[in-house]
Structure formats: C-alpha cells, structure tokens
Write a protein that holds these residues in place. Structure first.
Motif, PDB file in Angstrom:
ATOM      1  N   LEU A  83       1.876  14.642  -4.597  1.00  0.00           N
ATOM      2  CA  LEU A  83       1.281  15.703  -3.786  1.00  0.00           C
ATOM      3  C   LEU A  83      -0.220  15.523  -3.670  1.00  0.00           C
ATOM      4  O   LEU A  83      -0.805  15.735  -2.598  1.00  0.00           O
ATOM      5  N   ALA A  84      -0.871  15.114  -4.748  1.00  0.00           N
ATOM      6  CA  ALA A  84      -2.322  14.934  -4.720  1.00  0.00           C
ATOM      7  C   ALA A  84      -2.731  13.807  -3.770  1.00  0.00           C
ATOM      8  O   ALA A  84      -3.711  13.936  -3.022  1.00  0.00           O
ATOM      9  N   MET A  85      -1.995  12.716  -3.755  1.00  0.00           N
ATOM     10  CA  MET A  85      -2.348  11.598  -2.892  1.00  0.00           C
ATOM     11  C   MET A  85      -2.142  11.947  -1.421  1.00  0.00           C
ATOM     12  O   MET A  85      -2.945  11.589  -0.561  1.00  0.00           O
ATOM     13  N   ARG A  86      -1.069  12.654  -1.117  1.00  0.00           N
ATOM     14  CA  ARG A  86      -0.843  13.032   0.284  1.00  0.00           C
ATOM     15  C   ARG A  86      -1.870  14.062   0.746  1.00  0.00           C
ATOM     16  O   ARG A  86      -2.292  14.058   1.902  1.00  0.00           O
ATOM     17  N   ALA A  87      -2.266  14.985  -0.143  1.00  0.00           N
ATOM     18  CA  ALA A  87      -3.307  15.942   0.219  1.00  0.00           C
ATOM     19  C   ALA A  87      -4.642  15.236   0.455  1.00  0.00           C
ATOM     20  O   ALA A  87      -5.395  15.592   1.379  1.00  0.00           O
ATOM     21  N   ALA A  88      -4.934  14.221  -0.377  1.00  0.00           N
ATOM     22  CA  ALA A  88      -6.170  13.463  -0.176  1.00  0.00           C
ATOM     23  C   ALA A  88      -6.141  12.699   1.150  1.00  0.00           C
ATOM     24  O   ALA A  88      -7.159  12.612   1.855  1.00  0.00           O
ATOM     25  N   LEU A  89      -4.979  12.162   1.510  1.00  0.00           N
ATOM     26  CA  LEU A  89      -4.863  11.449   2.781  1.00  0.00           C
ATOM     27  C   LEU A  89      -5.083  12.392   3.964  1.00  0.00           C
ATOM     28  O   LEU A  89      -5.791  12.051   4.927  1.00  0.00           O
ATOM     29  N   VAL A  90      -4.491  13.587   3.906  1.00  0.00           N
ATOM     30  CA  VAL A  90      -4.694  14.563   4.978  1.00  0.00           C
ATOM     31  C   VAL A  90      -6.164  14.958   5.074  1.00  0.00           C
ATOM     32  O   VAL A  90      -6.722  15.125   6.167  1.00  0.00           O
TER      33      VAL A  90
ATOM     34  N   LEU B  55      -2.310  23.376  10.603  1.00  0.00           N
ATOM     35  CA  LEU B  55      -1.033  22.723  10.882  1.00  0.00           C
ATOM     36  C   LEU B  55      -0.755  21.565   9.930  1.00  0.00           C
ATOM     37  O   LEU B  55       0.390  21.361   9.504  1.00  0.00           O
ATOM     38  N   THR B  56      -1.768  20.800   9.591  1.00  0.00           N
ATOM     39  CA  THR B  56      -1.553  19.619   8.747  1.00  0.00           C
ATOM     40  C   THR B  56      -1.430  19.949   7.266  1.00  0.00           C
ATOM     41  O   THR B  56      -0.842  19.182   6.514  1.00  0.00           O
ATOM     42  N   THR B  57      -1.986  21.070   6.843  1.00  0.00           N
ATOM     43  CA  THR B  57      -1.919  21.440   5.419  1.00  0.00           C
ATOM     44  C   THR B  57      -0.836  22.462   5.121  1.00  0.00           C
ATOM     45  O   THR B  57      -0.710  22.906   3.981  1.00  0.00           O
ATOM     46  N   ARG B  58      -0.048  22.831   6.132  1.00  0.00           N
ATOM     47  CA  ARG B  58       0.996  23.827   5.897  1.00  0.00           C
ATOM     48  C   ARG B  58       2.048  23.319   4.915  1.00  0.00           C
ATOM     49  O   ARG B  58       2.446  24.026   3.986  1.00  0.00           O
TER      50      ARG B  58
ATOM     51  N   LEU C 276       0.547  23.099   1.352  1.00  0.00           N
ATOM     52  CA  LEU C 276       0.420  24.421   0.746  1.00  0.00           C
ATOM     53  C   LEU C 276       1.776  24.951   0.300  1.00  0.00           C
ATOM     54  O   LEU C 276       1.896  25.570  -0.772  1.00  0.00           O
ATOM     55  N   ARG C 277       2.803  24.699   1.087  1.00  0.00           N
ATOM     56  CA  ARG C 277       4.145  25.148   0.706  1.00  0.00           C
ATOM     57  C   ARG C 277       4.603  24.453  -0.580  1.00  0.00           C
ATOM     58  O   ARG C 277       5.217  25.074  -1.461  1.00  0.00           O
ATOM     59  N   GLU C 278       4.325  23.175  -0.712  1.00  0.00           N
ATOM     60  CA  GLU C 278       4.721  22.458  -1.924  1.00  0.00           C
ATOM     61  C   GLU C 278       3.927  22.918  -3.141  1.00  0.00           C
ATOM     62  O   GLU C 278       4.457  22.992  -4.252  1.00  0.00           O
ATOM     63  N   VAL C 279       2.653  23.221  -2.939  1.00  0.00           N
ATOM     64  CA  VAL C 279       1.843  23.721  -4.056  1.00  0.00           C
ATOM     65  C   VAL C 279       2.395  25.043  -4.569  1.00  0.00           C
ATOM     66  O   VAL C 279       2.524  25.263  -5.791  1.00  0.00           O
ATOM     67  N   LEU C 280       2.751  25.948  -3.661  1.00  0.00           N
ATOM     68  CA  LEU C 280       3.337  27.221  -4.074  1.00  0.00           C
ATOM     69  C   LEU C 280       4.685  27.017  -4.759  1.00  0.00           C
ATOM     70  O   LEU C 280       5.018  27.727  -5.718  1.00  0.00           O
ATOM     71  N   ALA C 281       5.461  26.046  -4.272  1.00  0.00           N
ATOM     72  CA  ALA C 281       6.746  25.764  -4.916  1.00  0.00           C
ATOM     73  C   ALA C 281       6.553  25.253  -6.336  1.00  0.00           C
ATOM     74  O   ALA C 281       7.321  25.593  -7.247  1.00  0.00           O
ATOM     75  N   HIS C 282       5.525  24.451  -6.564  1.00  0.00           N
ATOM     76  CA  HIS C 282       5.221  23.988  -7.921  1.00  0.00           C
ATOM     77  C   HIS C 282       4.788  25.145  -8.804  1.00  0.00           C
ATOM     78  O   HIS C 282       5.169  25.220  -9.979  1.00  0.00           O
ATOM     79  N   LEU C 283       3.980  26.043  -8.265  1.00  0.00           N
ATOM     80  CA  LEU C 283       3.483  27.159  -9.071  1.00  0.00           C
ATOM     81  C   LEU C 283       4.600  28.132  -9.441  1.00  0.00           C
ATOM     82  O   LEU C 283       4.618  28.678 -10.549  1.00  0.00           O
ATOM     83  N   PHE C 284       5.537  28.353  -8.537  1.00  0.00           N
ATOM     84  CA  PHE C 284       6.630  29.284  -8.795  1.00  0.00           C
ATOM     85  C   PHE C 284       7.855  28.606  -9.398  1.00  0.00           C
ATOM     86  O   PHE C 284       8.914  29.244  -9.518  1.00  0.00           O
ATOM     87  N   LEU C 285       7.735  27.344  -9.781  1.00  0.00           N
ATOM     88  CA  LEU C 285       8.811  26.602 -10.466  1.00  0.00           C
ATOM     89  C   LEU C 285      10.102  26.623  -9.647  1.00  0.00           C
ATOM     90  O   LEU C 285      11.188  26.921 -10.152  1.00  0.00           O
ATOM     91  N   VAL C 286       9.972  26.273  -8.376  1.00  0.00           N
ATOM     92  CA  VAL C 286      11.127  26.231  -7.481  1.00  0.00           C
ATOM     93  C   VAL C 286      11.845  24.899  -7.660  1.00  0.00           C
ATOM     94  O   VAL C 286      11.231  23.850  -7.883  1.00  0.00           O
ATOM     95  N   CYS C 287      13.168  24.955  -7.558  1.00  0.00           N
ATOM     96  CA  CYS C 287      13.948  23.719  -7.645  1.00  0.00           C
ATOM     97  C   CYS C 287      13.621  22.824  -6.457  1.00  0.00           C
ATOM     98  O   CYS C 287      13.551  23.299  -5.309  1.00  0.00           O
TER      99      CYS C 287
END
Length: 269
Positions: free
Chosen positions: A105-112, A165-168, A171-182
């Motif tokens: 996730l960090a590498m893709r966010a840096a690329l964006v 649009l590019t960070t949507r 951001l969704r994946e970051v929230l999924a990590h924080l809320f411990l989503v499968c």
C-alpha cells in the motif's frame, strides 16, 4: 658531555637512492584489492574477473589471484525490488493486499503521489503559457485583468478532482487496514471449510482474518473430538493457513468437545 676531540657521528644513509642507482631492497609486492565477481558477471558487473594467468621466464603459468585480498563475500546480481520491496515484484503472487493486486500500500500511494506531482507541474506550466500567450480574446475583468487569469484557478480545481479520484482506492484500503477488515482477495468461507474438514476436527468457530500492511493474520477456535488429537490438529491447521492460504501469523485455540477448557501445553507437546 661530548668533548671537542670526539669524532663526529657517521652520516645517515639517504632515504631515496640517487637516480640511476638500484636500491638494495626489493620493493614488497602490494596485494591487489578487488571485489569478487558474481556468477555470470561480465566486466560491467559488480566485480572484476581475475586476469588470466601469465607465464614467467621459464614458461610456467603463474596465478595472480593468490595476491588478491577478499574483503566481502561473493555478490550475486539481484534486482533492487528483490532486496527491499520483494512484495512489489510479485514475490507473493499478487495475493498480499486488500485490492487483490501486487504491491504494498505504501509503494502504490507513493507512486500515485509522484504521478500527481508531475501532472500538477505540467498543468501549472500549461496554465502559465496560456495566461502569457492569450491565444484567443476572452475580454478583461472590471480591474482590467485578462480573463485568462482564471485558468490558474481552473487547473487547481481539476488537480484537486484528480487527487480525489486517484486516492480513493488507497484511502479505502487504509480504512480497511485500520478497521481490521478481511481482505477481499481472501476466501474466508473456503478457509473455514478446509479447517473443518481436517482429520479429527469437529468444528471451527470464532474465525477472524485481517491484514496489517503486507501481513495477513488469523485467529480461530478449533474443536477436536479427543484430547490426543490436539497436537496433530494444531499442526494441520497451521500448515493449511500458512502454505495453502498464505497467512503469515496464525493463532489457533484447540478445544476438546465436551470439555470446558482448551488443550494445554502438555496435550500439544
């Protein structure tokens, strides 16, 4: 005290021999320092290949590699991503993130972020050229400024929309990590069925799977039929989680059917 009649001390020998004179000492050979070349490396690789053996006056081959000093183990040619970001090179088969693609996730966010900065810089240059050139007449404001000045604000709004649009997805994946989503790429129903079908396992409950960074974690309660099956059931569950479903950290609590407490360390050892 030194008397005047004492003979003077002998002069010291010159440190550097005069030109044309041969020094009585043979100059010591300085060992050649070289990094060992890796397998398959050419002259442009990490190291240099040792020079070919030369022949002395008697025609015997002489190996110059005996004077070389090894300073480091042999280097192998590896890619940068294999050393530092192996997950981004597809080392885990693209199953290590919530979106289902390869890369952290960090590498893709840096690329964006980098691509967004490039687009913003190009947009600012384009806006400045349009304001300076004024290819068509748009009129002037009440203060006498050309209406082309609105290009700057328009480009800023377009860049803001592009960032949203590019960070949507990120951001969704970051929230999924924080809320411990499968992870969406993980089939938790199939995982539970596989654990329930193991030898000696009666049922599985309290199964949770989540992801933190590039690490997938799971916890579960496994019910076995007899206390003697605790050790084998734990090993089988761990193998299924790590080898078949690529779970990095798995914690299983083995319980015996009809008993209130879980298996103890004596049952598992």
């Amino acid at each position: 005290a030194i008397s005047d009649s004492a003979p003077p001390p002998p002069p010291l020998p010159p440190l550097v021999p005069a030109r044309g004179q041969q020094s009585s000492r043979r100059r010591a050979k300085v060992p050649t320092v070289a990094w060992p070349a890796s397998d398959g490396d050419d002259a442009g690789g990490f190291g240099r290949r040792p020079p070919p053996a030369r022949e002395d006056k008697q025609g015997r081959g002489r190996d110059d590699t005996r004077n070389r000093v090894t300073l480091a183990p042999a280097l192998t040619r590896r890619r940068f991503c294999d050393l530092y970001i192996a997950d981004d090179c597809g080392a885990r088969g693209g199953k290590g993130n919530i979106a289902g693609g390869a890369g952290s996730l960090a590498m893709r966010a840096a690329l964006v972020h980098i691509v967004g900065d490039i687009v913003q810089s190009l947009g600012a240059i384009l806006g400045g050229l349009l304001i300076w050139w004024e290819p068509i007449e748009l009129g002037h404001t009440q203060v006498g400024v050309s209406r082309w000045c609105y290009v700057d604000a328009s480009i800023t709004l377009l860049y803001t929309l592009l960032c949203v649009l590019t960070t949507r997805g990120t951001l969704r994946e970051v929230l999924a990590h924080l809320f411990l989503v499968c992870p969406r790429s993980f089939d938790i129903a199939s995982f539970k069925d596989t654990l329930s079908g193991l030898k000696g396992v009666q049922s599985v409950h309290g199964l949770h799977v989540w992801q933190v960074g590039q690490t997938k974690v799971c916890t579960a309660h496994v019910v076995v039929a007899d206390r003697s099956l605790c050790s084998s059931a734990l090993s089988a569950c761990r193998n299924v989680a790590q080898l078949q479903y690529q779970v990095d950290q798995a914690t299983f609590q083995i319980e015996v059917a009809g008993e209130s407490g879980p298996c103890t360390t004596e049952d598992i050892s």
